[in-house]
Design an enzyme around this catalytic site. Structure first.
Site, mmCIF file in Angstrom:
data_model
loop_
_atom_site.group_PDB
_atom_site.id
_atom_site.type_symbol
_atom_site.label_atom_id
_atom_site.label_comp_id
_atom_site.label_asym_id
_atom_site.label_seq_id
_atom_site.Cartn_x
_atom_site.Cartn_y
_atom_site.Cartn_z
ATOM 1 N N HIS A 278 -1.030 7.924 0.982
ATOM 2 C CA HIS A 278 -1.372 6.504 0.895
ATOM 3 C C HIS A 278 -1.614 6.093 -0.562
ATOM 4 C CE1 HIS A 278 -3.239 2.736 2.453
ATOM 5 N NE2 HIS A 278 -3.887 2.808 1.305
ATOM 6 N N GLU A 279 -2.509 6.810 -1.220
ATOM 7 C CA GLU A 279 -2.854 6.416 -2.595
ATOM 8 C C GLU A 279 -1.669 6.639 -3.539
ATOM 9 O OE1 GLU A 279 -5.317 4.624 -2.768
ATOM 10 O OE2 GLU A 279 -6.427 5.239 -0.973
ATOM 11 N N HIS A 282 0.437 3.662 -3.398
ATOM 12 C CA HIS A 282 -0.066 2.644 -4.332
ATOM 13 C C HIS A 282 0.350 3.005 -5.755
ATOM 14 C CE1 HIS A 282 -2.504 0.144 -1.731
ATOM 15 N NE2 HIS A 282 -3.245 1.159 -1.301
ATOM 16 N N GLU A 308 -0.456 -2.829 -0.445
ATOM 17 C CA GLU A 308 -0.727 -2.030 0.747
ATOM 18 C C GLU A 308 0.559 -1.729 1.515
ATOM 19 O OE1 GLU A 308 -3.557 -0.755 1.067
ATOM 20 O OE2 GLU A 308 -3.720 -0.065 3.129
HETATM 21 ZN ZN ZN Z 1 -4.535 1.054 0.360
#
Ligand code: ZN
Length: 514
Positions: A278-279, A282, A308
């Protein structure tokens, strides 16, 4: 004393534009120091360092605010807005003038006292939140949240007096988005999602994921493994770092310095792995922004919803797919030979489709996740608009949770105290999570149409075609477009929950016999 010319010539405009850009970049560099202090606060700072960090954050916030509201810069931006570049310049130049002026005017309406208080309370309330969550004590946090929500209402009224208070706050994270649109989008999503989630939860066919969440995954081995996965999908460790924190996040300290963080759980592999995917998603966005526009709107993320969408795309639409596991499983088995003995890629992808209601948003499965977000969106909007008192948040939270999930949080640590956002002053931020899921599914569907070999590439560990497609189609736009028009340009359709529901049904239906 400066004077704004009414309508400067192109030559004059060029000079003014250069000066305005130089100033905006200086402010961006200063603001990046704020990000560095924020990163340190959540990864390295000892507990007693809080009060001094609050002083630092407040001084720096005031300095940045002073620069952002500089009268000379305001004169330049107004002159540029009346000049030839604003109407005939490139898309990037036009967006730069429009958005810098808009931000300048919003900032100029904020009294320095409010800027200082927001920064100071932001740090102090977060320290209170850490303690409140640890002790599961709402009483520790309540006075801080009361103050924070009051400050946020004041901020909304100062910055965007023409907007509903909630819309004014939302605008910071999702420019141009209005809560009424979100209510419509979320309502449509909810209508399909609630029965689908119930059907998954009620099904007698359940994916078995015990080997993943009740295993033994030594933290040192996890560190090496997840860094390898992040590198494998394209995260550049020469321009980024991975560190440990309580509440995972990604922050960019400059065009070549992107910090991602995670937490570790020895019994559960998905905690850190999907946190890092997830990160890193980003981070790939940050690393994909156009460096020649650093510090200016075309070199900044479109919005948090689009941010996101990138993290969710890598975490869920790539990281939980069978092709991904054809590539990743040998690496995982090498790192955890005991825990993953005899596990095949199909079994892994199946296990990762387990739907299980959780009290905790960040541990929620992909199907129920958006119900967590919609709960927060409705509650925070009610507080901002004055329909719900801060003191009534825990009860309202528990009631709504029980209605949506059929179970009641046993304590506030697993209820209203679980997220850092409100104490950090991030009000209006939550809905961007669900917007991100919606956009991720739309982007992935468009990427599949554009890249017919996508599955074979992922199975072979070749993630570059997808990353390059995202860089070209999504990252390069920066803030030259708002999220709605960007989604429409990339996918050919308006923002809609359909692709997300389709993608959830496709991946989660069969493992639950639906
Ligand atoms: Zn996030």
């Amino acid at each position: 004393m400066t004077q704004a010319p009414q309508s400067p010539s192109l030559h004059e405009s060029d000079g003014i534009f250069t000066a305005a850009v130089r100033h905006a970049r200086r402010v961006a560099v200063l603001a990046s120091v704020e990000s560095l202090l924020g990163w340190d606060e959540q990864t390295m700072m000892p507990p007693a360092g809080g009060p001094h960090r609050a002083d630092q954050a407040a001084e720096l916030a005031m300095l940045v605010h002073r620069e952002r509201t500089s009268v000379e810069q305001g004169d330049r931006l107004r002159a540029l807005a009346a000049g030839p570049i604003a109407s005939r310049g490139s898309v990037e130049e036009q967006a730069t003038i429009r958005l810098l002026l808009d931000e300048h005017e919003k900032q100029s309406r904020m009294p320095p006292r409010l800027v200082e208080e927001l920064a100071r309370v932001g740090v102090e309330a977060q320290q209170a939140w850490v303690r409140a969550r640890r002790e599961s004590s709402w009483a520790v946090l309540e006075p801080w949240l009361t103050r924070t929500f009051a400050l946020k209402r004041e901020q909304a009224a100062c910055r965007s007096p023409g907007l509903d208070a909630y819309d004014a706050l939302l605008d910071d994270y999702e420019p141009g988005c209005r809560w009424r649109e979100l209510t419509g989008l979320f309502g449509a999503l909810r209508e399909s999602l609630v029965p689908f989630a119930r059907a998954c939860l009620a099904s007698s066919v359940r994916p078995d994921d015990r080997f993943l969440v009740e295993g033994r995954f030594p933290v040192e081995a996890q560190r090496r493994f997840v860094a390898g996965v992040a590198r494998g999908i394209g995260f550049d460790f020469a321009r980024g770092r991975l560190d440990t924190t309580e509440h995972p996040f990604c922050t960019s300290l400059g065009p070549d310095d992107c910090r991602i963080t995670t937490r570790w759980c020895e019994r559960s592999l998905p905690t850190a792995l999907f946190g890092v995917l997830h990160e890193a998603g980003h981070g790939l966005y940050e690393q994909g922004l156009r460096r020649e526009w650093y510090g200016l709107p075309p070199g900044e993320a479109t919005s948090l919803g689009i941010h996101e969408s990138q993290s969710r795309l890598w975490e869920n639409l790539v990281g939980r797919s069978l092709p991904f596991w054809r590539w990743c499983l040998p690496l995982a088995r090498e790192a955890f030979p005991e825990a993953l003995r005899g596990i095949a890629a199909e079994r892994m992808a199946d296990a990762l489709a387990a739907v299980r209601p959780s009290f905790i948003r960040v541990e929620a499965d992909e199907v129920t996740y958006n119900l967590h977000v919609m709960l927060r969106f409705d509650l925070e909007r009610a507080v901002v608009e004055g329909d719900l008192a801060v003191g009534d948040l825990p009860a309202a939270w528990n009631e709504r949770f029980e209605r949506d999930f059929g179970m009641r949080p046993p304590d506030d640590a697993r209820g209203v105290l679980q997220d850092i956002h409100w104490s950090a002053g991030l009000v209006g931020y939550f809905p961007t999570y669900t917007l991100g899921n919606v956009c991720a599914a739309q982007f992935m569907a468009a990427a599949r149409r554009a890249l017919p070999d996508l599955d074979a590439d992922m199975a072979g560990g070749r993630f570059l075609p997808l990353l390059e497609w995202l860089r070209r189609e999504v990252h390069a736009a920066g803030r030259t477009l708002e999220s709605g028009p960007l989604v429409e340009r990339v996918t050919g359709s308006a923002v809609s929950a359909e692709s997300l529901m389709e993608s959830l049904r496709e991946r989660y239906g069969p493992p639950h016999g639906i």
